[in-house]
Design an enzyme around this catalytic site. Structure first.
Site, PDB file in Angstrom:
ATOM      1  N   THR A 175      46.652  56.692  25.717  1.00 14.58           N
ATOM      2  CA  THR A 175      48.047  57.163  25.756  1.00 14.58           C
ATOM      3  C   THR A 175      48.970  56.044  26.253  1.00 14.58           C
ATOM      4  OG1 THR A 175      47.405  58.156  27.881  1.00 14.58           O
ATOM      5  CG2 THR A 175      47.652  59.651  26.040  1.00 14.58           C
ATOM      6  N   ARG A 196      31.502  48.953  29.514  1.00 20.01           N
ATOM      7  CA  ARG A 196      32.826  48.345  29.345  1.00 20.01           C
ATOM      8  C   ARG A 196      32.641  46.864  29.072  1.00 20.01           C
ATOM      9  NH1 ARG A 196      38.742  49.502  31.700  1.00 20.01           N
ATOM     10  NH2 ARG A 196      39.733  47.893  30.481  1.00 20.01           N
ATOM     11  N   ASP A 200      36.744  46.704  25.005  1.00 18.44           N
ATOM     12  CA  ASP A 200      37.820  45.861  25.513  1.00 18.44           C
ATOM     13  C   ASP A 200      37.575  44.397  25.126  1.00 18.44           C
ATOM     14  OD1 ASP A 200      40.137  45.284  26.822  1.00 18.44           O
ATOM     15  OD2 ASP A 200      39.312  45.437  28.844  1.00 18.44           O
ATOM     16  N   ASN A 251      48.501  52.833  25.381  1.00 21.46           N
ATOM     17  CA  ASN A 251      48.556  51.757  24.377  1.00 21.46           C
ATOM     18  C   ASN A 251      49.823  51.793  23.515  1.00 21.46           C
ATOM     19  OD1 ASN A 251      44.955  51.595  23.740  1.00 21.46           O
ATOM     20  ND2 ASN A 251      46.233  50.362  25.105  1.00 21.46           N
ATOM     21  N   TRP A 252      50.578  52.904  23.565  1.00 25.55           N
ATOM     22  CA  TRP A 252      51.857  52.938  22.831  1.00 25.55           C
ATOM     23  C   TRP A 252      52.818  51.885  23.363  1.00 25.55           C
ATOM     24  CZ3 TRP A 252      51.496  55.579  18.532  1.00 25.55           C
ATOM     25  CH2 TRP A 252      50.704  56.716  18.468  1.00 25.55           C
ATOM     26  N   SER A 260      40.319  52.873  33.469  1.00 26.26           N
ATOM     27  CA  SER A 260      41.516  52.922  32.613  1.00 26.26           C
ATOM     28  C   SER A 260      41.801  54.309  32.028  1.00 26.26           C
ATOM     29  CB  SER A 260      41.407  51.894  31.480  1.00 26.26           C
ATOM     30  OG  SER A 260      41.280  50.596  31.992  1.00 26.26           O
ATOM     31  N   ASN A 266      39.219  42.641  22.438  1.00 30.20           N
ATOM     32  CA  ASN A 266      39.476  42.206  21.058  1.00 30.20           C
ATOM     33  C   ASN A 266      40.536  41.105  21.013  1.00 30.20           C
ATOM     34  OD1 ASN A 266      37.768  44.221  20.262  1.00 30.20           O
ATOM     35  ND2 ASN A 266      39.350  45.573  19.433  1.00 30.20           N
TER      36      ASN A 266
HETATM   37  C1  FPP Z   1      40.871  46.741  23.177  1.00 31.88           C
HETATM   38  O1  FPP Z   1      41.058  45.368  23.014  1.00 31.88           O
HETATM   39  C2  FPP Z   1      40.669  47.398  21.868  1.00 31.88           C
HETATM   40  C3  FPP Z   1      41.540  48.272  21.254  1.00 31.88           C
HETATM   41  C4  FPP Z   1      42.827  48.671  21.841  1.00 31.88           C
HETATM   42  C5  FPP Z   1      41.254  48.867  19.926  1.00 31.88           C
HETATM   43  C6  FPP Z   1      39.807  49.129  19.641  1.00 31.88           C
HETATM   44  C7  FPP Z   1      39.641  49.807  18.352  1.00 31.88           C
HETATM   45  C8  FPP Z   1      38.642  49.571  17.470  1.00 31.88           C
HETATM   46  C9  FPP Z   1      37.605  48.556  17.700  1.00 31.88           C
HETATM   47  C10 FPP Z   1      38.556  50.345  16.185  1.00 31.88           C
HETATM   48  C11 FPP Z   1      38.354  51.814  16.308  1.00 31.88           C
HETATM   49  C12 FPP Z   1      38.269  52.468  14.974  1.00 31.88           C
HETATM   50  C13 FPP Z   1      38.644  53.743  14.637  1.00 31.88           C
HETATM   51  C14 FPP Z   1      38.416  54.234  13.259  1.00 31.88           C
HETATM   52  C15 FPP Z   1      39.297  54.670  15.588  1.00 31.88           C
HETATM   53  P1  FPP Z   1      42.369  44.709  23.627  1.00 31.88           P
HETATM   54  O2  FPP Z   1      43.376  44.550  22.548  1.00 31.88           O
HETATM   55  O3  FPP Z   1      42.830  45.495  24.791  1.00 31.88           O
HETATM   56  O4  FPP Z   1      41.815  43.326  24.063  1.00 31.88           O
HETATM   57  P2  FPP Z   1      42.442  42.397  25.237  1.00 31.88           P
HETATM   58  O5  FPP Z   1      42.201  43.146  26.513  1.00 31.88           O
HETATM   59  O6  FPP Z   1      41.635  41.160  25.131  1.00 31.88           O
HETATM   60  O7  FPP Z   1      43.885  42.210  24.912  1.00 31.88           O
END
Ligand code: FPP
Length: 268
Positions: A84, A206, A38, A86-87, A214, A40
């Site tokens: 599910t 996490r 979590d 995240n869509w 979640s 990114n």
């Molecule tokens: C959560 O951060 C992260 C994700 C929804 C995607 C994570 C996926 C990867 C790191 C790559 C996986 C690779 C493969 C090949 C399946 P967020 O966007 O929810 O962060 P935020 O809470 O700060 O908005």
């Protein structure tokens, strides 16, 4: 000069100040470590970058954690890549993630081969866009005969959907006369989950400071230890992984009994 990172010693040489590697008991590393990756988006926004850049940076972290877990002889590393729910994100972000998943999987095949990592997917990948699904199926085949660590990628995964699917699978067996209702025990349910055959996660990490599961591995994490760090996933690295494992090794795991810690000693 190329650095050799093929052994535990070389991969974990030069720990940061304050991390005492001698505290790590290599004989008690969790068999299955699970990561809720979590933060990114927040990592990227804090740097004035796009959320997509955050996901790309998150992939770099995942690569490091895969290698670190192999060096630590972890049996299973699972990671929550797409739920599910995240869509519901903006279509452009969903499209980018699906594209990144496919691209990453192809790009990382040499790593998975070199490290003898087998991939399994948790979740309904049949519902993914064609290109991503086809790449996943190709990649699954390409590393099907690998015998080392299992990398379980949760994509289009939701624990409630997984449990409902397990109920359907078991109900069908009952309807077909292949299973008696009274034989539906915990093992039967475990065996009908996407994680069938894998050990339950002992440690769930996490990132980004949220204290939530979640809809992730609800059944499998019944006795997991949780490690929550404020670090955003793109900053999570091998050293923080070691810190999480050291913290795990200091927990008194009682599984509903008295364990080996204070409670048990007071009772003795
Ligand atoms: C959560 O951060 C992260 C994700 C929804 C995607 C994570 C996926 C990867 C790191 C790559 C996986 C690779 C493969 C090949 C399946 P967020 O966007 O929810 O962060 P935020 O809470 O700060 O908005």
């Amino acid at each position: 000069m190329e650095t050799d990172d093929s052994t535990f010693e070389s991969y974990f040489a030069n720990p940061p100040e304050g991390l005492d590697m001698s505290l790590l008991d290599r004989s008690r590393v969790p068999r299955h470590i699970s990561c809720i990756m979590d933060g990114n988006g927040r990592w990227a926004v804090a740097r004035g970058m796009s959320r997509g850049e955050g996901h790309k940076a998150g992939i770099v972290s995942l690569r490091e954690i895969i290698t670190a877990c192999v060096r630590l002889d972890v049996e299973v590393l699972s990671a929550y890549a797409f739920s599910t729910e995240n869509w519901k994100r903006p279509q452009a972000e969903v499209n980018l993630l699906m594209h990144l998943f496919a691209q990453t999987f192809i790009e990382e095949l040499p790593l998975l081969k070199r490290e003898n990592v087998r991939v399994v997917f948790l979740g309904d990948i049949s519902a993914l866009p064609d290109q991503t699904r086809e790449v996943f199926e190709y990649g699954l085949n390409a590393c099907a005969d690998h015998t080392g660590m299992v990398l379980a990628l949760a994509v289009n995964y939701g624990a409630r959907a997984e449990l409902a699917r397990a109920a359907r699978l078991l109900a069908k067996k009952v309807a077909e006369g292949k299973l008696a209702p009274d034989d539906i025990d915990e093992d039967a349910v475990s065996g009908a989950l996407y994680t069938a055959g894998l050990p339950d996660p002992e440690l769930v990490i996490r990132t980004s400071g949220e204290f939530r599961l979640s809809n992730y591995l609800l059944w499998q994490s019944a006795y997991s230890e949780f490690y929550i760090t404020d670090t955003y996933w793109p900053d999570f690295n091998r050293w923080e992984l070691v810190s999480a494992i050291i913290a795990f090794q200091h927990r008194d795991r009682r599984f509903g009994g008295l364990g080996t810690g204070k409670a048990a000693r007071d009772d003795a």
